[in-house]
Scaffold this active site. Structure first.
Site, PDB file in Angstrom:
ATOM      1  N   GLU A  37       0.821  -1.222   0.000  1.00 12.72           N
ATOM      2  CA  GLU A  37       0.000   0.000   0.000  1.00 12.72           C
ATOM      3  C   GLU A  37       0.849   1.264   0.000  1.00 12.72           C
ATOM      4  O   GLU A  37       1.843   1.355   0.726  1.00 12.72           O
ATOM      5  CB  GLU A  37      -0.900  -0.018   1.238  1.00 12.72           C
ATOM      6  CG  GLU A  37      -2.227   0.628   1.012  1.00 12.72           C
ATOM      7  CD  GLU A  37      -3.072  -0.142   0.001  1.00 12.72           C
ATOM      8  OE1 GLU A  37      -3.075   0.239  -1.179  1.00 12.72           O
ATOM      9  OE2 GLU A  37      -3.716  -1.119   0.408  1.00 12.72           O
ATOM     10  N   ALA A 129     -15.279   4.379  -1.448  1.00  9.49           N
ATOM     11  CA  ALA A 129     -14.984   3.429  -0.376  1.00  9.49           C
ATOM     12  C   ALA A 129     -13.600   2.816  -0.509  1.00  9.49           C
ATOM     13  O   ALA A 129     -13.276   1.857   0.161  1.00  9.49           O
ATOM     14  CB  ALA A 129     -16.040   2.326  -0.359  1.00  9.49           C
ATOM     15  N   SER A 133     -13.789   3.056  -7.380  1.00 10.02           N
ATOM     16  CA  SER A 133     -14.892   3.324  -8.302  1.00 10.02           C
ATOM     17  C   SER A 133     -14.458   4.323  -9.376  1.00 10.02           C
ATOM     18  O   SER A 133     -14.895   4.242 -10.530  1.00 10.02           O
ATOM     19  CB  SER A 133     -16.119   3.833  -7.546  1.00 10.02           C
ATOM     20  OG  SER A 133     -15.774   4.922  -6.728  1.00 10.02           O
ATOM     21  N   ASP A 178      -4.336   1.079  -9.435  1.00 10.33           N
ATOM     22  CA  ASP A 178      -5.781   0.860  -9.557  1.00 10.33           C
ATOM     23  C   ASP A 178      -6.176   0.613 -11.004  1.00 10.33           C
ATOM     24  O   ASP A 178      -6.860  -0.368 -11.325  1.00 10.33           O
ATOM     25  CB  ASP A 178      -6.567   2.070  -9.036  1.00 10.33           C
ATOM     26  CG  ASP A 178      -6.252   2.364  -7.578  1.00 10.33           C
ATOM     27  OD1 ASP A 178      -5.643   1.494  -6.928  1.00 10.33           O
ATOM     28  OD2 ASP A 178      -6.605   3.450  -7.112  1.00 10.33           O
TER      29      ASP A 178
HETATM   30  C1  GLA Z   1      -5.115   4.976  -4.224  1.00  9.74           C
HETATM   31  C2  GLA Z   1      -4.334   5.314  -5.492  1.00  9.74           C
HETATM   32  C3  GLA Z   1      -3.345   4.212  -5.854  1.00  9.74           C
HETATM   33  C4  GLA Z   1      -2.488   3.806  -4.648  1.00  9.74           C
HETATM   34  C5  GLA Z   1      -3.364   3.580  -3.408  1.00  9.74           C
HETATM   35  C6  GLA Z   1      -2.541   3.345  -2.158  1.00  9.74           C
HETATM   36  O1  GLA Z   1      -5.952   3.893  -4.466  1.00  9.74           O
HETATM   37  O2  GLA Z   1      -5.198   5.548  -6.567  1.00  9.74           O
HETATM   38  O3  GLA Z   1      -2.541   4.613  -6.946  1.00  9.74           O
HETATM   39  O4  GLA Z   1      -1.497   4.748  -4.408  1.00  9.74           O
HETATM   40  O5  GLA Z   1      -4.229   4.658  -3.159  1.00  9.74           O
HETATM   41  O6  GLA Z   1      -1.799   2.171  -2.273  1.00  9.74           O
END
Ligand code: GLA
Length: 395
Positions: A37, A129, A133, A178
């Site tokens: 993360e 959340a 999304s 993401d």
């Molecule tokens: C969000 C960002 C990702 C990543 C996460 C944390 O989801 O869009 O790029 O940095 O936070 O891991």
């Protein structure tokens, strides 16, 4: 009636189409990150998977330059309209700025978008959340554009343009995790992604007798996005200080923990030192988690998830009372292999690995303890690693 038929009927009603008119239907999943993360923008390795729920779109072409968009998740906002010739961020376009930003980004990258579209969206991922999304609707829009305008672009480049839209049009300086997991997801698999080189591999993530349980704090992120950019800026500052002192790294996750200990005196702010410590240790945890998985040692994988949460709480400081209460209540339950916050933090969701026979007691006990502490009701979802964004068909 199944969901797709229902959405097509809604589309025809909202856009006043004839019953016989042909539509195209598309889907992009949400994502959950299992471990790794806040290191995608630090050149680290992450281990997310696409979900089996996400965002749907029903689409028809228009003859003119107009885009009309309607979301079943924001019916009160109603129909939003904009033109191909005026693709600028506009507050009144609300959620539609996400698809709008993607269309604008494609056009700026010389893709030939020749006319407008009518699109009805519906998402069964809870908004805001932490299950992405926004990246889901971005990658979905990319897939729609490629398919309808016959564009010569592969999924990785669609992922990159979707991220660019989020960075430049929306102004959230997110990494690539993401959009990548949403575009490249594979059923029953998680993805090990090196965010520096974009090399990736799939790892089957169907565990014997264990499920992925997502718990939503129902705390909206609010200030989260600006805090997100702050964290990213702290990492960038620390990286520049290290480089100015001739430490030969191109991103923070190039450092081992030993190197971090050797060089961290070069980072002037104590707060930034903690941020870097998280990045370096989290990257090492991902590597250890992969090793554990390849040895079928799910318990070690779970312990690394727990340590990830502690690091996000103490060193990166992106958790807060809601996420901490949910995770701490989860750790106390029987049958829990591991539990941590997932996504950007400051609210949003946790992810836990729970033995199947304990899921009911987990949901009940964690839900009760969370309510006692926060006065908020958590929602729980059992998630399966799903397939990436795609066209579902012509209907
Ligand atoms: C969000 C960002 C990702 C990543 C996460 C944390 O989801 O869009 O790029 O940095 O936070 O891991």
């Amino acid at each position: 009636m199944n969901l797709i038929n229902e959405l097509i009927l809604d589309f025809k009603k909202e856009f006043q189409k004839d019953a016989y008119e042909k539509t195209e239907v598309f889907f992009a999943p949400g994502r959950v990150n299992l471990i790794g993360e806040h290191i995608d923008y630090n050149g680290g390795k992450v281990f997310p998977c696409a979900l089996d729920f996400g965002t749907y779109a029903v689409v028809t072409k228009r003859e003119d330059n107009k885009f009309r968009m309607f979301s079943k998740n924001f019916e009160n906002i109603g129909m939003l309209e904009f033109s191909l010739n005026n693709l600028i961020f506009d507050k009144k376009d609300d959620w539609a700025n996400y698809p709008k930003g993607v269309i604008g980004t494609f056009i700026n990258s010389e893709f030939n978008i020749t006319h407008g579209l009518d699109i009805l969206f519906f998402g069964n991922i809870p908004n805001g959340a932490g299950l992405s999304s926004s990246a889901s609707i971005e990658v979905l829009t990319s897939v729609i554009l490629k398919s309808i305008f016959n564009l010569d672009i592969n999924m990785i480049n669609m992922v990159k343009l979707s991220q660019k839209a989020e960075n430049e049009f929306i102004g959230v300086n997110c990494g690539i995790m993401d959009q990548f997991s949403i575009g490249m997801g594979k059923e029953n698999n998680a993805i090990l992604l090196d965010c520096d080189s974009l090399e990736y591999s799939y790892a089957p993530f169907i565990l014997d007798n264990i499920s992925i349980v997502i718990a939503n704090t129902n705390k909206r992120r609010g200030l989260g996005d600006s805090k997100y950019n702050e964290r990213r800026a702290s990492c960038e500052n620390a990286l520049s200080e290290l480089k100015e002192n001739n430490i030969n790294i191109s991103s923070l996750c190039d450092m081992s923990f030993e190197e971090f200990e050797k060089y961290n005196h070069l980072i002037s702010s104590d707060e930034n030192k903690k941020r870097v410590k998280h990045a370096v240790t989290e990257n090492e945890r991902v590597l250890k988690a992969m090793e554990a998985l390849s040895n079928n040692d799910i318990n070690t994988f779970g312990l690394l998830m727990n340590q990830s949460h502690i690091s996000l709480k103490n060193d990166y400081e992106v958790t807060g009372i809601e996420l901490d209460s949910l995770v701490e209540a989860s750790w106390e339950e029987n049958g829990v292999i591991g539990s941590r916050m997932t996504g950007a933090g400051f609210g949003g969701c946790t992810v836990s690995l729970v033995k199947n026979e304990y899921i009911d007691s987990f949901i009940e006990n964690v839900g009760n303890k969370y309510f006692e502490k926060t006065n908020l009701k958590a929602d729980f979802y059992i998630a399966k690693p799903g397939e990436g964004a795609r066209k579902l068909g012509d209907f």
